[in-house]
Design a protein around this motif. Structure first.
Motif, mmCIF file in Angstrom:
data_model
loop_
_atom_site.group_PDB
_atom_site.id
_atom_site.type_symbol
_atom_site.label_atom_id
_atom_site.label_comp_id
_atom_site.label_asym_id
_atom_site.label_seq_id
_atom_site.Cartn_x
_atom_site.Cartn_y
_atom_site.Cartn_z
ATOM 1 N N MET A 144 33.861 35.322 19.709
ATOM 2 C CA MET A 144 35.065 34.560 20.006
ATOM 3 C C MET A 144 35.437 34.784 21.476
ATOM 4 O O MET A 144 35.476 35.922 21.948
ATOM 5 N N PRO A 145 35.702 33.705 22.231
ATOM 6 C CA PRO A 145 36.064 33.840 23.647
ATOM 7 C C PRO A 145 37.405 34.554 23.814
ATOM 8 O O PRO A 145 38.271 34.488 22.941
ATOM 9 N N ALA A 146 37.540 35.210 24.945
ATOM 10 C CA ALA A 146 38.783 35.928 25.256
ATOM 11 C C ALA A 146 39.899 34.925 25.520
ATOM 12 O O ALA A 146 39.667 33.840 26.054
ATOM 13 N N THR A 147 41.093 35.310 25.153
ATOM 14 C CA THR A 147 42.241 34.456 25.438
ATOM 15 C C THR A 147 42.563 34.525 26.930
ATOM 16 O O THR A 147 42.099 35.423 27.647
ATOM 17 N N THR A 148 43.368 33.603 27.362
ATOM 18 C CA THR A 148 43.756 33.580 28.778
ATOM 19 C C THR A 148 44.447 34.879 29.163
ATOM 20 O O THR A 148 44.144 35.467 30.212
ATOM 21 N N SER A 149 45.337 35.367 28.315
ATOM 22 C CA SER A 149 46.063 36.599 28.651
ATOM 23 C C SER A 149 45.111 37.797 28.728
ATOM 24 O O SER A 149 45.287 38.684 29.571
ATOM 25 N N GLU A 150 44.079 37.825 27.907
ATOM 26 C CA GLU A 150 43.106 38.919 27.970
ATOM 27 C C GLU A 150 42.300 38.855 29.267
ATOM 28 O O GLU A 150 42.042 39.877 29.903
ATOM 29 N N ARG A 151 41.903 37.630 29.658
ATOM 30 C CA ARG A 151 41.151 37.487 30.918
ATOM 31 C C ARG A 151 42.012 37.894 32.112
ATOM 32 O O ARG A 151 41.549 38.574 33.024
ATOM 33 N N VAL A 152 43.264 37.492 32.097
ATOM 34 C CA VAL A 152 44.181 37.844 33.183
ATOM 35 C C VAL A 152 44.370 39.358 33.234
ATOM 36 O O VAL A 152 44.330 39.966 34.307
ATOM 37 N N ARG A 153 44.565 39.978 32.076
ATOM 38 C CA ARG A 153 44.749 41.430 32.024
ATOM 39 C C ARG A 153 43.520 42.151 32.569
ATOM 40 O O ARG A 153 43.635 43.077 33.373
ATOM 41 N N ARG A 154 42.328 41.697 32.181
ATOM 42 C CA ARG A 154 41.095 42.334 32.677
ATOM 43 C C ARG A 154 40.967 42.170 34.191
ATOM 44 O O ARG A 154 40.580 43.098 34.901
ATOM 45 N N ARG A 155 41.282 40.980 34.672
ATOM 46 C CA ARG A 155 41.197 40.729 36.115
ATOM 47 C C ARG A 155 42.179 41.620 36.865
ATOM 48 O O ARG A 155 41.835 42.233 37.878
ATOM 49 N N ARG A 156 43.398 41.717 36.381
ATOM 50 C CA ARG A 156 44.401 42.566 37.036
ATOM 51 C C ARG A 156 44.010 44.036 36.963
ATOM 52 O O ARG A 156 44.185 44.780 37.929
ATOM 53 N N ASP A 157 43.455 44.457 35.832
ATOM 54 C CA ASP A 157 42.983 45.840 35.710
ATOM 55 C C ASP A 157 41.875 46.126 36.715
ATOM 56 O O ASP A 157 41.840 47.195 37.334
ATOM 57 N N ALA A 158 40.977 45.162 36.905
ATOM 58 C CA ALA A 158 39.879 45.338 37.869
ATOM 59 C C ALA A 158 40.424 45.429 39.293
ATOM 60 O O ALA A 158 39.955 46.247 40.096
#
Length: 74
Positions: free
Chosen positions: A1-15
């Motif tokens: 299942m693809p990541a939700t937008t909020s999960e992608r944003v959180r990962r990007r901000r964490d990086a």
């Protein structure tokens, strides 16, 4: 299942945080507001008049450019 937008944003901000960056919020003038262009022109005219009245400014800028060119050549 693809990541939700909020999960992608959180990962990007964490990086970005892991890379030593941090988020900030800045407020800038709204260029869409009525009168914005006129205010820009007014301030530009004031700056130009100030520059024209400063007779040493041209020599200072020429010296700064020469110094910069010397640093680039070195």
């Amino acid at each position: 299942m693809p990541a939700t937008t909020s999960e992608r944003v959180r990962r990007r901000r964490d990086a970005l945080r892991a890379a030593g960056l941090r988020p900030i919020q800045i407020w800038v003038p709204d260029a869409r507001q009525p009168g914005f262009a006129a205010e820009c022109e007014r301030q530009a005219r004031l700056a130009a008049a100030s520059d024209a009245a400063d007779h040493d400014l041209g020599r200072f800028m020429d010296a700064a450019l020469l110094d910069l060119a010397t640093d680039i050549d070195a």
